[in-house]
Every structure is written in C-alpha cells, then in structure tokens.
Scaffold this active site. Structure first.
Site, PDB file in Angstrom:
ATOM      1  N   LYS A   1       0.847  -1.198   0.000  1.00 46.90           N
ATOM      2  CA  LYS A   1       0.000   0.000   0.000  1.00 46.90           C
ATOM      3  C   LYS A   1       0.882   1.247   0.000  1.00 46.90           C
ATOM      4  O   LYS A   1       1.916   1.273   0.676  1.00 46.90           O
ATOM      5  CB  LYS A   1      -0.904  -0.030   1.240  1.00 46.90           C
ATOM      6  CG  LYS A   1      -1.948   1.077   1.288  1.00 46.90           C
ATOM      7  CD  LYS A   1      -2.844   0.929   2.520  1.00 46.90           C
ATOM      8  CE  LYS A   1      -3.945   1.974   2.571  1.00 46.90           C
ATOM      9  NZ  LYS A   1      -4.823   1.808   3.754  1.00 46.90           N
TER      10      LYS A   1
ATOM     11  N   SER B   1      -9.773   1.754   2.736  1.00 39.90           N
ATOM     12  CA  SER B   1      -8.907   2.548   1.886  1.00 39.90           C
ATOM     13  C   SER B   1      -7.856   1.722   1.137  1.00 39.90           C
ATOM     14  O   SER B   1      -7.327   2.176   0.132  1.00 39.90           O
ATOM     15  CB  SER B   1      -8.193   3.613   2.722  1.00 39.90           C
ATOM     16  OG  SER B   1      -7.350   2.998   3.688  1.00 39.90           O
TER      17      SER B   1
ATOM     18  N   SER C   1      -9.960  -0.620   6.921  1.00 42.68           N
ATOM     19  CA  SER C   1      -9.363  -0.495   5.584  1.00 42.68           C
ATOM     20  C   SER C   1      -8.661  -1.728   5.046  1.00 42.68           C
ATOM     21  O   SER C   1      -8.274  -1.738   3.880  1.00 42.68           O
ATOM     22  CB  SER C   1      -8.381   0.670   5.567  1.00 42.68           C
ATOM     23  OG  SER C   1      -9.096   1.856   5.389  1.00 42.68           O
TER      24      SER C   1
HETATM   25  N1  GLN Z   1     -13.081   4.088   6.032  1.00 42.83           N
HETATM   26  C1  GLN Z   1     -12.601   4.503   7.312  1.00 42.83           C
HETATM   27  C2  GLN Z   1     -12.224   5.960   7.256  1.00 42.83           C
HETATM   28  O1  GLN Z   1     -12.468   6.557   6.275  1.00 42.83           O
HETATM   29  C3  GLN Z   1     -11.446   3.660   7.730  1.00 42.83           C
HETATM   30  C4  GLN Z   1     -10.233   3.941   6.949  1.00 42.83           C
HETATM   31  C5  GLN Z   1      -9.082   3.113   7.379  1.00 42.83           C
HETATM   32  O2  GLN Z   1      -9.223   2.075   8.021  1.00 42.83           O
HETATM   33  N2  GLN Z   1      -7.900   3.603   7.045  1.00 42.83           N
HETATM   34  O3  GLN Z   1     -11.714   6.505   8.188  1.00 42.83           O
END
Ligand code: GLN
Length: 485
Positions: free
Chosen positions: A79, A154, A178
């Site tokens: 990532k 994400s 995410s």
């Molecule tokens: N979707 C969640 C957010 O927008 C979690 C994102 C994540 O785990 N990095 O904060």
C-alpha cells in the site's frame, strides 16, 4: 493454472523443488499486471526492474543450495502509505506526489529480510481516509468482480491486486476497516492484527492510536505466513509489543471442536440485507456442524462506535497531517508572497476534499471549549466499547459477524454523501477502537459479489482466528473462486 494464480505456499514448494524459478514467477505476475491493470487500476507505481533483480537474486541463492525463507521470491504489493526506500510513497495524495522516502518502514525491512519480491505500490484513498479508493488523488481502483463497482477502501488497490492475481499477497493498513472491508468486497483474506503486533514505524500516520498494518492473501495459510514475516517487537515503534508467537502456521488446524463463538446481535439487525444475512447464517451453521459452539452475544455500545471513531480519527489526523506544509518535502505552491501564504496555498491545493473535511472536523473537536464535549467524551465511549469486548471475551473465544453491511457498491454511489460512506465501516471500526485483532475471509456471494465473514478475537489471539478461518476454508470452496477479468 498459471503461476500468478497460485498462493505463496504453493509457489514456495515449486521454488524449493526447483520446478520454477523466482524470475519465472515474477515475470508471470508482471505479464498478468500488463494484461489487467488497465481494467483494475490497482497500482500507483510498479517496480518491475527491482523486482526482477530481486527474483534473480533469490534464484542464485536456491541454485547455491541455500535454504530460503517461505516468502523468498514471492511477488508482494505494498500500500502506498508504507515507506519504501527509494520508491515513491504518495499516500495517493497530491501533497506527496513526488515524495521518495529515504528509509524503509520496519515491515519493509522485514520483508526484505525474507527476500520477498516487491511488485509496486498500490492505490488507496488519500491518506487512508475512505472506503472505496474514490478519494485517491490520482484514480479510482475498480473491483475485479465487477468493474463498475468499488474495491472498497482505503486499501482498495491492495485488495484488488490480490483478487485479480496482480500479486501473490499484499500489505495494507487498517484504521477503521481499511483491510477487512476491501478484503470482503474483493473476496480475499485480510487481517488487521492486534494493535501493537506489527510495527507502525514508516507507516504514514493517519490516526496513530488506531492504525495497524496487515496482510491481504489468497488463503488463510498465506495469511499466517505473512504474519510470521511482519509481526514482532520493534524498538522504533513505542507502541509495538513483545509477542511470544514465533510461528503462526502451527495454528493452521482443521478443527474447531469446542471453540466458543459469539455472534453479536447488534451486528445482525433488521437493517441487514436479507441475502447477506442468509450467507452469514449459512457460515454459522457450517461452523456449528464442524463442532464450534455458536451463540448469540451482545456488544451493547456498538451504536456509539461510529460517532466515537469519527471524532477520534479526525482529531488524530488533524494533528498528524500538520506536518505537510510544503517546506521540507512534497507539494509546494511557488507563487505565494510570504511563508504563511505558502503554507496555506500548499495545503489547500495539495490535500483533497475528504482530507480537508477530516482536518477541519478534528481541529474543531480538539479546540478549546469543545475538547471535553467531543474529544474527551469520545475517549470515554471508546472505553465502554473496549469493556463490551472484554466482557464478551470472558465467555467466547471469538466473535463473528458480517464484515460489511452489503457487498461492493457502485462507483459514484456514495461520493456525494460522506455519512453514507462512513456507514460502510459500521461493523469494522469497533475492532480498532478496542485494539483487538479482526479478519475477513470469503464466505459466499450475493448476486455474484463476494461476502466477507469477520472474525474478532482477544488481543493477540490471531492464532485462534487463523485456526477457525483455516477450518472454515478447508470445508468450503469460496476462496478458490476468482473473478473472470
Ligand atoms: N473508512 C474509514 C475511514 O475513512 C477507515 C479507513 C481506514 O481504516 N484507514 O476513516
């Protein structure tokens, strides 16, 4: 079956039996990337030259009779918020469009120590804020099962790359879901280890008390192998914990007899899509038939997790993101008349709208007069949520739920409604608030799209989770299905 379709443990056997070379494996994966990347757009940066060099290096070791580690020569994607020495690390943000880290994250040092082959850096929501990769500053990744749908986020690029066989495994990060949510949407295995199990040194910080690095894999065995490589204490991360598990593969037992599993009723509400419910209920029946004792459980404060998360995560983000000022690295506005204007213009032009929304929300909740009302209150709610889990784990070895309330949604469907997008994380973010491990594994399909089964465990019970997941996987076929691209 082509090499790129295989798992890491299958490829390791072929490598040590000298039936294939690491160079052949790497070429197979890059040919696959060549064929499908145009459709999935999973990557931001590809590192083919370095990958082939690394692969040849592994081949030399094998030819010389050296015993190589289990992940040696295996192509893995990273990532783009994990620092890679000499390779651009953008967090999918225009503010870091040209940032080349001068050092490696600890997980990269560990993977290098295993002689892993790195395929490249994967797309994500900007600074890991989002659930669909639509917040990437560069492009949206497509779900390999249906190119009109999101891969989740994400870490959507990592999930899509594994599902589309554009790497053998990948690393992501999980702050509120995410890893697990995109793993569920793309039909692969994803695990967020216990907070502190994996070093965060060199992971670009979003919300430091919640962030954790973890693997995406094609099956549970590979997940255990990846944990072996990345878990462990790191003096460079003060939140990293000493853990005495030396080999996670020893938990890969096809046996759940007597395992006590609770299904929190707050996760199986009336609102849950009936087709999703059916798939989860079938998984429960399967595990019961295999000998697990499955009962209804309760996590009474679940409804407060989402508001608490969306106060705490933006508060931490607003502080962590203060460092992007255009001075030392990243994007800088060059037309400004003075330094204050340079700061302001660099930040307003460099950050995307969701990131700015979080910075504003976080700054507001931390400001004098609101701190107690919002930030402190959210911290107290976090304690209640952690207590809910502690109580449940007095009775159960594991908790089980759907990973997401529905399968992957259409690209564009939630982009105008941030709250709807935030609701995508409703089943995953309590795990981060409590600091416990969570994993998603493929458990069925609804209308052709994969469904994820979430397992949650006590701190450092990754082994028990792997055992249950492995048993489920050995007795089902879902992880062997791949999208037709
Ligand atoms: N979707 C969640 C957010 O927008 C979690 C994102 C994540 O785990 N990095 O904060």
């Amino acid at each position: 079956m082509s090499l790129y379709q295989k798992t890491a443990h299958e490829l390791h056997q072929l490598l040590i039996n000298k039936e294939v070379s690491a160079e052949e494996i790497t070429n197979s994966v890059f040919n696959r990337i060549n064929d499908v990347e145009e459709k999935t757009k999973a990557y931001i940066t590809l590192t083919k030259e370095q990958a082939l060099e690394k692969a040849r290096n592994v081949d030399e070791k094998i030819a010389a009779g050296e015993k190589v580690p289990p992940l040696a020569g295996i192509p893995i994607a990273i990532k783009d918020n994990i620092c890679t020495n000499g390779v651009k690390t953008t967090c999918a943000s225009n503010i870091l469009y040209n940032f080349v880290p001068p050092y490696n994250a600890t997980v990269m040092e560990r993977l290098n120590g295993e002689n892993v082959v790195i395929t490249g850096k994967t797309n994500m929501d900007e600074f890991a804020m989002g659930s669909s990769t639509e917040n990437s500053g560069f492009h949206t990744t497509k779900n390999p099962w249906d190119l009109e749908r999101v891969p989740g986020g994400s870490s959507g690029g990592s999930a899509a790359a594994v599902a589309a066989d554009q790497c053998i495994a990948a690393l992501g990060s999980d702050t509120g879901g995410s890893i697990r949510q995109p793993a569920a949407f793309c039909g692969v295995v994803g695990m967020k280890p216990t907070y502190g199990a994996v070093s965060r040194y060199g992971l670009v910080a979003f919300a430091s008390s919640l962030d954790q690095i973890g693997p995406f894999t094609k099956d549970v065995t590979d997940c255990a192998m990846m944990l072996n490589a990345i878990c462990g204490h790191d003096p460079l991360d003060s939140t990293s914990v000493k853990n005495d598990v030396s080999d996670y593969t020893k938990f890969l037992q096809n046996d759940v007899k007597g395992l006590k599993i609770g299904v929190p009723k707050e996760y199986m509400t009336e609102d849950l899509d009936p087709k999703m419910r059916k798939v989860i209920e079938d998984a429960v029946v399967k595990l019961s038939n295999l000998g697990a004792v499955v009962e209804e459980a309760s996590l009474p404060h679940t409804e407060y997790a989402l508001p608490a998360y969306y106060l705490l995560a933006p508060a931490e983000a607003s502080s962590n993101l203060a460092r992007y000022d255009g001075v030392r690295y990243g994007y800088r506005n060059v037309d400004a008349d003075d330094i204050l204007e340079m700061f302001m213009k660099s930040r307003s032009e460099g950050f995307g709208s969701e990131v700015k929304r979080r910075i504003m929300l976080g700054t507001y909740s931390l400001s004098a007069g609101y701190y107690d009302e919002y930030y402190n209150k959210a911290l107290k709610v976090r304690t209640l949520i952690r207590n809910d889990f502690n109580k449940a784990f007095e009775k159960y070895d594991l908790l089980l739920s759907p990973t997401t309330p529905s399968t992957a949604f259409k690209i564009g469907e939630n982009t105008d409604d941030p709250v709807q997008m935030y609701l995508e994380d409703i089943f995953t973010l309590s795990v981060n608030l409590a600091g416990i491990p969570g994993m998603s594994l493929p458990c069925g399909f609804v209308d052709g799209m994969p469904v994820g089964l979430q397992l949650m465990g006590k701190p450092f019970s990754e082994g028990t989770m792997l055992r249950a997941a492995y048993t489920f996987e050995q007795n089902t076929e879902y992880n062997r299905q791949r999208p037709a691209l």
